[in-house]
Design a protein around this motif. Structure first.
Motif, PDB file in Angstrom:
ATOM      1  N   VAL A   1       0.875  -1.180   0.000  1.00  4.95           N
ATOM      2  CA  VAL A   1       0.000   0.000   0.000  1.00  4.95           C
ATOM      3  C   VAL A   1       0.911   1.229   0.000  1.00  4.95           C
ATOM      4  O   VAL A   1       1.704   1.423   0.930  1.00  4.95           O
ATOM      5  CB  VAL A   1      -0.932   0.007   1.221  1.00  4.95           C
ATOM      6  CG1 VAL A   1      -1.746   1.304   1.273  1.00  4.95           C
ATOM      7  CG2 VAL A   1      -1.865  -1.195   1.174  1.00  4.95           C
ATOM      8  N   PRO A   2       0.835   2.079  -1.023  1.00  4.46           N
ATOM      9  CA  PRO A   2       1.850   3.122  -1.193  1.00  4.46           C
ATOM     10  C   PRO A   2       1.853   4.225  -0.141  1.00  4.46           C
ATOM     11  O   PRO A   2       2.909   4.796   0.154  1.00  4.46           O
ATOM     12  CB  PRO A   2       1.560   3.690  -2.584  1.00  4.46           C
ATOM     13  CG  PRO A   2       0.162   3.288  -2.899  1.00  4.46           C
ATOM     14  CD  PRO A   2      -0.095   2.013  -2.166  1.00  4.46           C
ATOM     15  N   TYR A   3       0.686   4.524   0.438  1.00  2.00           N
ATOM     16  CA  TYR A   3       0.602   5.576   1.447  1.00  2.00           C
ATOM     17  C   TYR A   3      -0.216   5.076   2.641  1.00  2.00           C
ATOM     18  O   TYR A   3      -1.289   4.479   2.464  1.00  2.00           O
ATOM     19  CB  TYR A   3      -0.076   6.829   0.884  1.00  2.00           C
ATOM     20  CG  TYR A   3       0.679   7.493  -0.241  1.00  2.00           C
ATOM     21  CD1 TYR A   3       1.644   8.465   0.013  1.00  2.00           C
ATOM     22  CD2 TYR A   3       0.415   7.152  -1.568  1.00  2.00           C
ATOM     23  CE1 TYR A   3       2.332   9.085  -1.024  1.00  2.00           C
ATOM     24  CE2 TYR A   3       1.090   7.752  -2.608  1.00  2.00           C
ATOM     25  CZ  TYR A   3       2.048   8.722  -2.331  1.00  2.00           C
ATOM     26  OH  TYR A   3       2.734   9.321  -3.363  1.00  2.00           O
ATOM     27  N   TYR A   4       0.291   5.347   3.840  1.00  3.28           N
ATOM     28  CA  TYR A   4      -0.409   4.988   5.072  1.00  3.28           C
ATOM     29  C   TYR A   4      -0.439   6.223   5.972  1.00  3.28           C
ATOM     30  O   TYR A   4       0.612   6.719   6.394  1.00  3.28           O
ATOM     31  CB  TYR A   4       0.303   3.829   5.770  1.00  3.28           C
ATOM     32  CG  TYR A   4      -0.293   3.422   7.113  1.00  3.28           C
ATOM     33  CD1 TYR A   4      -1.663   3.410   7.319  1.00  3.28           C
ATOM     34  CD2 TYR A   4       0.526   3.029   8.173  1.00  3.28           C
ATOM     35  CE1 TYR A   4      -2.210   3.031   8.538  1.00  3.28           C
ATOM     36  CE2 TYR A   4      -0.009   2.641   9.396  1.00  3.28           C
ATOM     37  CZ  TYR A   4      -1.376   2.650   9.570  1.00  3.28           C
ATOM     38  OH  TYR A   4      -1.915   2.276  10.784  1.00  3.28           O
ATOM     39  N   LEU A   5      -1.641   6.722   6.250  1.00  7.26           N
ATOM     40  CA  LEU A   5      -1.817   7.902   7.103  1.00  7.26           C
ATOM     41  C   LEU A   5      -2.283   7.442   8.477  1.00  7.26           C
ATOM     42  O   LEU A   5      -3.380   6.899   8.615  1.00  7.26           O
ATOM     43  CB  LEU A   5      -2.840   8.857   6.484  1.00  7.26           C
ATOM     44  CG  LEU A   5      -2.951  10.229   7.154  1.00  7.26           C
ATOM     45  CD1 LEU A   5      -1.703  11.074   6.876  1.00  7.26           C
ATOM     46  CD2 LEU A   5      -4.201  10.971   6.673  1.00  7.26           C
ATOM     47  N   LEU A   6      -1.446   7.649   9.483  1.00  5.05           N
ATOM     48  CA  LEU A   6      -1.745   7.227  10.846  1.00  5.05           C
ATOM     49  C   LEU A   6      -1.999   8.449  11.710  1.00  5.05           C
ATOM     50  O   LEU A   6      -1.105   9.288  11.904  1.00  5.05           O
ATOM     51  CB  LEU A   6      -0.577   6.422  11.419  1.00  5.05           C
ATOM     52  CG  LEU A   6      -0.708   5.973  12.875  1.00  5.05           C
ATOM     53  CD1 LEU A   6      -1.899   5.037  13.054  1.00  5.05           C
ATOM     54  CD2 LEU A   6       0.566   5.303  13.363  1.00  5.05           C
ATOM     55  N   VAL A   7      -3.224   8.567  12.214  1.00  8.03           N
ATOM     56  CA  VAL A   7      -3.586   9.657  13.113  1.00  8.03           C
ATOM     57  C   VAL A   7      -3.466   9.143  14.538  1.00  8.03           C
ATOM     58  O   VAL A   7      -4.264   8.312  14.982  1.00  8.03           O
ATOM     59  CB  VAL A   7      -5.013  10.174  12.835  1.00  8.03           C
ATOM     60  CG1 VAL A   7      -5.342  11.339  13.757  1.00  8.03           C
ATOM     61  CG2 VAL A   7      -5.150  10.596  11.371  1.00  8.03           C
ATOM     62  N   GLU A   8      -2.458   9.619  15.242  1.00  7.02           N
ATOM     63  CA  GLU A   8      -2.141   9.166  16.596  1.00  7.02           C
ATOM     64  C   GLU A   8      -2.808  10.097  17.605  1.00  7.02           C
ATOM     65  O   GLU A   8      -2.451  11.270  17.739  1.00  7.02           O
ATOM     66  CB  GLU A   8      -0.630   9.165  16.798  1.00  7.02           C
ATOM     67  CG  GLU A   8      -0.181   8.806  18.197  1.00  7.02           C
ATOM     68  CD  GLU A   8      -0.635   7.427  18.625  1.00  7.02           C
ATOM     69  OE1 GLU A   8      -1.642   7.346  19.380  1.00  7.02           O
ATOM     70  OE2 GLU A   8       0.012   6.442  18.219  1.00  7.02           O
ATOM     71  N   ARG A   9      -3.812   9.558  18.346  1.00  7.24           N
ATOM     72  CA  ARG A   9      -4.579  10.368  19.288  1.00  7.24           C
ATOM     73  C   ARG A   9      -4.078  10.261  20.732  1.00  7.24           C
ATOM     74  O   ARG A   9      -4.686  10.836  21.636  1.00  7.24           O
ATOM     75  CB  ARG A   9      -6.057   9.958  19.249  1.00  7.24           C
ATOM     76  CG  ARG A   9      -6.759  10.287  17.940  1.00  7.24           C
ATOM     77  CD  ARG A   9      -8.204   9.810  17.979  1.00  7.24           C
ATOM     78  NE  ARG A   9      -8.932  10.411  19.073  1.00  7.24           N
ATOM     79  CZ  ARG A   9      -9.836   9.769  19.827  1.00  7.24           C
ATOM     80  NH1 ARG A   9     -10.082   8.483  19.618  1.00  7.24           N
ATOM     81  NH2 ARG A   9     -10.469  10.394  20.795  1.00  7.24           N
TER      82      ARG A   9
ATOM     83  N   VAL B   1       6.482  11.682   7.020  1.00  7.48           N
ATOM     84  CA  VAL B   1       6.413  13.101   7.360  1.00  7.48           C
ATOM     85  C   VAL B   1       5.323  13.256   8.407  1.00  7.48           C
ATOM     86  O   VAL B   1       4.310  12.544   8.376  1.00  7.48           O
ATOM     87  CB  VAL B   1       6.131  13.968   6.116  1.00  7.48           C
ATOM     88  CG1 VAL B   1       4.825  13.573   5.451  1.00  7.48           C
ATOM     89  CG2 VAL B   1       6.120  15.449   6.472  1.00  7.48           C
ATOM     90  N   ARG B   2       5.535  14.181   9.374  1.00 10.02           N
ATOM     91  CA  ARG B   2       4.618  14.307  10.504  1.00 10.02           C
ATOM     92  C   ARG B   2       4.044  15.718  10.626  1.00 10.02           C
ATOM     93  O   ARG B   2       4.683  16.685  10.239  1.00 10.02           O
ATOM     94  CB  ARG B   2       5.337  13.951  11.811  1.00 10.02           C
ATOM     95  CG  ARG B   2       5.770  12.512  11.915  1.00 10.02           C
ATOM     96  CD  ARG B   2       6.455  12.250  13.244  1.00 10.02           C
ATOM     97  NE  ARG B   2       6.795  10.846  13.411  1.00 10.02           N
ATOM     98  CZ  ARG B   2       7.379  10.344  14.481  1.00 10.02           C
ATOM     99  NH1 ARG B   2       7.698  11.148  15.497  1.00 10.02           N
ATOM    100  NH2 ARG B   2       7.640   9.055  14.555  1.00 10.02           N
ATOM    101  N   TRP B   3       2.846  15.759  11.209  1.00 10.74           N
ATOM    102  CA  TRP B   3       2.201  17.022  11.543  1.00 10.74           C
ATOM    103  C   TRP B   3       1.626  16.919  12.955  1.00 10.74           C
ATOM    104  O   TRP B   3       1.019  15.907  13.301  1.00 10.74           O
ATOM    105  CB  TRP B   3       1.048  17.328  10.587  1.00 10.74           C
ATOM    106  CG  TRP B   3       1.421  17.472   9.151  1.00 10.74           C
ATOM    107  CD1 TRP B   3       1.748  18.608   8.488  1.00 10.74           C
ATOM    108  CD2 TRP B   3       1.456  16.431   8.156  1.00 10.74           C
ATOM    109  NE1 TRP B   3       1.997  18.356   7.165  1.00 10.74           N
ATOM    110  CE2 TRP B   3       1.829  17.021   6.932  1.00 10.74           C
ATOM    111  CE3 TRP B   3       1.224  15.048   8.190  1.00 10.74           C
ATOM    112  CZ2 TRP B   3       1.967  16.291   5.759  1.00 10.74           C
ATOM    113  CZ3 TRP B   3       1.369  14.307   7.025  1.00 10.74           C
ATOM    114  CH2 TRP B   3       1.732  14.926   5.831  1.00 10.74           C
ATOM    115  N   ARG B   4       1.767  17.972  13.733  1.00  9.38           N
ATOM    116  CA  ARG B   4       1.145  18.011  15.058  1.00  9.38           C
ATOM    117  C   ARG B   4      -0.324  18.375  14.918  1.00  9.38           C
ATOM    118  O   ARG B   4      -0.727  18.994  13.938  1.00  9.38           O
ATOM    119  CB  ARG B   4       1.858  19.034  15.941  1.00  9.38           C
ATOM    120  CG  ARG B   4       3.283  18.670  16.296  1.00  9.38           C
ATOM    121  CD  ARG B   4       3.998  19.798  16.986  1.00  9.38           C
ATOM    122  NE  ARG B   4       4.055  20.984  16.131  1.00  9.38           N
ATOM    123  CZ  ARG B   4       4.832  22.028  16.350  1.00  9.38           C
ATOM    124  NH1 ARG B   4       5.638  22.055  17.398  1.00  9.38           N
ATOM    125  NH2 ARG B   4       4.821  23.067  15.532  1.00  9.38           N
TER     126      ARG B   4
END
Length: 230
Positions: A166-174, A198-201
Motif C-alpha cells: 500500500v503506497p501511502y499509510y496515514l496514521l492519526v495518533e490520538r 512526514v509528521r504534523w502536530r
C-alpha cells in the motif's frame, strides 16, 4: 494459496471457541464474528499478524477526524469533477499474501477502482485497490495500528500495509502524550516497513502530496482522555 483447514482455539470475553477452520479463512467468508459470538454493536474483528483482534466501536472524536478527511475529499471532488480519487469508510480489505484481514478507518481509491467496486458489488477490497489507508488510533488498540514496538512486538497494520505494498499509510495518533499525524511512504514489501515519513502536530494543516493534493485542517482534532490505555 489458501491455508489448509484446521481447528483453532480462541478465547474472547472469557469464553473459549473451537473454530472449524483458520481465523483468516473464516474472516474472508464473513463467518468469524458469529462463530466467536461478537455483538452486533460496532465491534470489529480483524486478523492482524495472523491473530484475531477484536476492537470496540470507536468514539465520536475518532469518527469526527474521519469526517474531516472525508469532507476535504468531497470538497476536492466538487471543485474539480475530474478529481481522480474517492474514499470509503470501514471497508474490509483482504491481504491474501500475508493471510490478514483489516478494516481501515478510511480507504482512498482511484475513481476507476471505486466505480469497478460499486458495479461488481465487491465485498472485500484487495491491497491493489488502496492508494492510501487511514487509521485513527483509539485507546486499547493503538498498538495494532503503529509500527511494531511496546505492547505488540509482532506484525501490526503498519507492517502489513507495507508488506502488501500500500503506497501511502496515514496514521492519526490520538495518544495525548504525543498527538500527531504521520504519512508513511515508500513501502519495502520484502522487509514489511515504510522507509519514509512526514509528521504534523494536531493543530497544523496536513498537506497530502501529489497525487492527492489535499489540505486537511486538524485544529478541531482531539486526543483521547488522559488515563485511558494505549
Amino acid at each position: 494459496m489458501e491455508e489448509s483447514p484446521k481447528v483453532s482455539i480462541v478465547a474472547t470475553s472469557h469464553h473459549h471457541h473451537e473454530l472449524p477452520d483458520t481465523p483468516y479463512n473464516l474472516w474472508t467468508r464473513d463467518e468469524l464474528a458469529d462463530l466467536i459470538d461478537l455483538p452486533h454493536d460496532g465491534t470489529r474483528v480483524e486478523i492482524i499478524g495472523g491473530e484475531i483482534v477484536v476492537s470496540p466501536g470507536p468514539d465520536y472524536a475518532h469518527n469526527a477526524i474521519i469526517r474531516t478527511i472525508q469532507k476535504q475529499m468531497f470538497a476536492a471532488e466538487l471543485a474539480n469533477p475530474a478529481y481522480p480519487w474517492r474514499c470509503i469508510t470501514t471497508q474490509d480489505v483482504v491481504l491474501s499474501e500475508i493471510h490478514d484481514g483489516y478494516i481501515p478507518d478510511l480507504c482512498f481509491l482511484s475513481k476507476k477502482d471505486d466505480r469497478e467496486a460499486r458495479e461488481t458489488q465487491i465485498k472485500k477490497l484487495s491491497p491493489r485497490h488502496l492508494a492510501l489507508a487511514v487509521e485513527v488510533t483509539s485507546p486499547g488498540n493503538a498498538r495494532n495500528d503503529r509500527r511494531p514496538g511496546p505492547g505488540r512486538s509482532g506484525p501490526t497494520k503498519w507492517s502489513g500495509y507495507a508488506r502488501v505494498g500500500v503506497p501511502y499509510y496515514l496514521l492519526v495518533e490520538r495518544d495525548p502524550a504525543a498527538p500527531m499525524t504521520t504519512l508513511f511512504t515508500c513501502p519495502d514489501t520484502f522487509a514489511g516497513v515504510y522507509e519514509e515519513s512526514v509528521r504534523w502536530r494536531f493543530g497544523d494543516e496536513i498537506r497530502l502530496p501529489k497525487p492527492f493534493g489535499l489540505v486537511i485542517p486538524t485544529d478541531e482534532w482531539e486526543p483521547w482522555q488522559r488515563g485511558q490505555s494505549s
